[in-house]
Design an enzyme around this catalytic site. Structure first.
Site, mmCIF file in Angstrom:
data_model
loop_
_atom_site.group_PDB
_atom_site.id
_atom_site.type_symbol
_atom_site.label_atom_id
_atom_site.label_comp_id
_atom_site.label_asym_id
_atom_site.label_seq_id
_atom_site.Cartn_x
_atom_site.Cartn_y
_atom_site.Cartn_z
ATOM 1 N N GLU A 1 -15.625 13.311 5.422
ATOM 2 C CA GLU A 1 -15.336 14.580 4.774
ATOM 3 C C GLU A 1 -16.606 15.142 4.117
ATOM 4 O O GLU A 1 -17.573 14.399 3.895
ATOM 5 C CB GLU A 1 -14.251 14.362 3.706
ATOM 6 C CG GLU A 1 -12.917 13.857 4.261
ATOM 7 C CD GLU A 1 -12.093 14.938 4.966
ATOM 8 O OE1 GLU A 1 -12.671 15.768 5.700
ATOM 9 O OE2 GLU A 1 -10.863 14.936 4.800
ATOM 10 N N ASN B 1 -13.050 21.782 8.210
ATOM 11 C CA ASN B 1 -14.024 21.680 7.106
ATOM 12 C C ASN B 1 -15.340 21.033 7.552
ATOM 13 O O ASN B 1 -16.171 20.692 6.723
ATOM 14 C CB ASN B 1 -13.427 20.899 5.928
ATOM 15 C CG ASN B 1 -13.131 19.446 6.271
ATOM 16 O OD1 ASN B 1 -13.396 19.013 7.402
ATOM 17 N ND2 ASN B 1 -12.594 18.700 5.337
ATOM 18 N N HIS C 1 -15.731 18.121 9.191
ATOM 19 C CA HIS C 1 -15.838 16.649 9.279
ATOM 20 C C HIS C 1 -15.941 16.195 10.732
ATOM 21 O O HIS C 1 -15.478 16.871 11.644
ATOM 22 C CB HIS C 1 -14.678 15.960 8.540
ATOM 23 C CG HIS C 1 -13.331 16.043 9.183
ATOM 24 N ND1 HIS C 1 -12.160 16.108 8.465
ATOM 25 C CD2 HIS C 1 -12.939 16.067 10.487
ATOM 26 C CE1 HIS C 1 -11.133 16.144 9.282
ATOM 27 N NE2 HIS C 1 -11.574 16.132 10.517
ATOM 28 N N ASP D 1 -11.593 6.198 13.857
ATOM 29 C CA ASP D 1 -10.941 6.129 12.553
ATOM 30 C C ASP D 1 -9.478 5.728 12.665
ATOM 31 O O ASP D 1 -8.904 5.702 13.757
ATOM 32 C CB ASP D 1 -11.087 7.473 11.812
ATOM 33 C CG ASP D 1 -10.914 8.682 12.734
ATOM 34 O OD1 ASP D 1 -10.325 8.526 13.815
ATOM 35 O OD2 ASP D 1 -11.360 9.785 12.378
HETATM 36 C C1 F6R Z 1 -9.887 12.101 14.870
HETATM 37 C C2 F6R Z 1 -11.082 12.559 14.163
HETATM 38 C C3 F6R Z 1 -11.155 13.934 13.568
HETATM 39 C C4 F6R Z 1 -10.698 15.028 14.533
HETATM 40 C C5 F6R Z 1 -10.770 16.396 13.853
HETATM 41 C C6 F6R Z 1 -10.267 17.498 14.747
HETATM 42 O O1 F6R Z 1 -10.050 10.780 15.356
HETATM 43 O O2 F6R Z 1 -11.984 11.798 14.049
HETATM 44 O O3 F6R Z 1 -12.488 14.189 13.186
HETATM 45 O O4 F6R Z 1 -11.504 15.009 15.674
HETATM 46 O O5 F6R Z 1 -10.019 16.378 12.679
HETATM 47 O O6 F6R Z 1 -8.890 17.333 14.970
HETATM 48 P P1 F6R Z 1 -8.143 18.221 16.061
HETATM 49 O O7 F6R Z 1 -8.693 17.859 17.374
HETATM 50 O O8 F6R Z 1 -6.689 17.806 15.940
HETATM 51 O O9 F6R Z 1 -8.387 19.638 15.690
#
Ligand code: F6R
Length: 260
Positions: A143, A136, A138, A67
């Site tokens: 989302e 959440n 994702h 992403d």
């Molecule tokens: C980032 C992504 C998100 C993160 C998720 C967890 O490229 O795709 O899904 O993996 O938000 O973020 P952290 O590791 O910062 O808790």
């Protein structure tokens, strides 16, 4: 799903690095899917060390990131282009033309998303997709309420995700509302999904992902449908799992050839 619980996030990260390194050794032209965020940082440090000290060769590897924010310059400190360069790619011998990150500055976003899907397909599909999980539930930036069959597309972030990422932008009001993300259908086509989750704040999402129903309300639960998803947890992230003891027992009973 294979659930692997390690006492610490360091041990979980090193195990994940062994899985990725083995893939690259066995298949020099491997296609790797990368995530950003705090979770994979130690895994990336270990891949950099294996390259530096053990000659792990990324010269033929292709990379696809999950992403990117829409509208951020690639050298913005919070952009995922910047994150990947600083935390991984500048420490490996990966070729710049093999690196793919969604183009958040594209004039035609739907066309850029279709092109991204085509590039993944032309590369032969993703061998190992590294994933984190949002509080959440994702994965990528899919989302809650994302279609379980979704493809790479524009998404609007929830307030929760913007709050979770606010520190990177000096305040929630500066977090871009829109992103491009691989879809859940795109992620499911990877040959292996390798999800890492560490820390108590992930415990609820992890238990719903592993032991709850498959639902768009908790997008990571779609990994229950994947034939090869490996979930690497530390004890804090595993704290709410009802069958934690069974997962630990399963791991302790693995035949030698199945160990990572
Ligand atoms: C980032 C992504 C998100 C993160 C998720 C967890 O490229 O795709 O899904 O993996 O938000 O973020 P952290 O590791 O910062 O808790």
């Amino acid at each position: 799903m294979e659930i692997i619980i390690r006492p610490t996030s360091l041990e979980g990260s090193l195990l994940a690095a062994r899985i990725v390194a083995r893939t690259v050794r066995e298949k020099p032209h491997a296609v790797l899917g990368f995530a950003t965020g705090s979770t994979p940082l130690v895994l990336y440090q270990e891949l950099a060390r294996l390259h530096r000290e053990k000659g792990l060769d990324f010269g033929s590897v292709a990379a696809f990131n999950l992403d990117e924010y829409i509208g951020l310059p690639v050298d913005h400190p919070a952009s995922f282009h910047h994150y990947m360069r600083r935390n991984l790619f500048e420490h490996l011998n990966i070729r710049p033309e093999h690196v793919h990150i969604p183009d958040g500055l594209a004039a035609d976003i739907p066309a850029a998303c279709r092109k991204y899907e085509d590039e993944i397909r032309s590369a032969g599909g993703i061998d190992v997709q590294i994933l984190g999980i949002g509080t959440n539930g994702h994965i990528g930036f899919n989302e809650p309420s994302s279609s379980l069959a979704s493809r790479t597309r524009i998404k609007t972030l929830t307030r929760q995700t913007r709050l979770d990422n606010a520190a990177d932008f000096g305040g929630v009001e500066n977090v871009p509302p829109h992103v491009i993300t691989m879809g859940l259908g795109t992620i499911l086509e990877s040959r292996m999904c390798l999800l890492l989750a560490f820390g108590a704040k992930k415990a609820e999402a992890v238990s719903r992902m592993v032991e709850g129903p498959v639902t768009a309300s908790l997008p990571a639960s779609v990994l229950q449908l994947h034939p090869r998803s490996v979930i690497v947890l530390d004890r804090e992230a595993a704290a709410d799992l009802e069958r934690a003891e069974y997962y630990e027992w399963t791991n302790s009973q693995k035949p030698e050839w199945q160990k990572y």
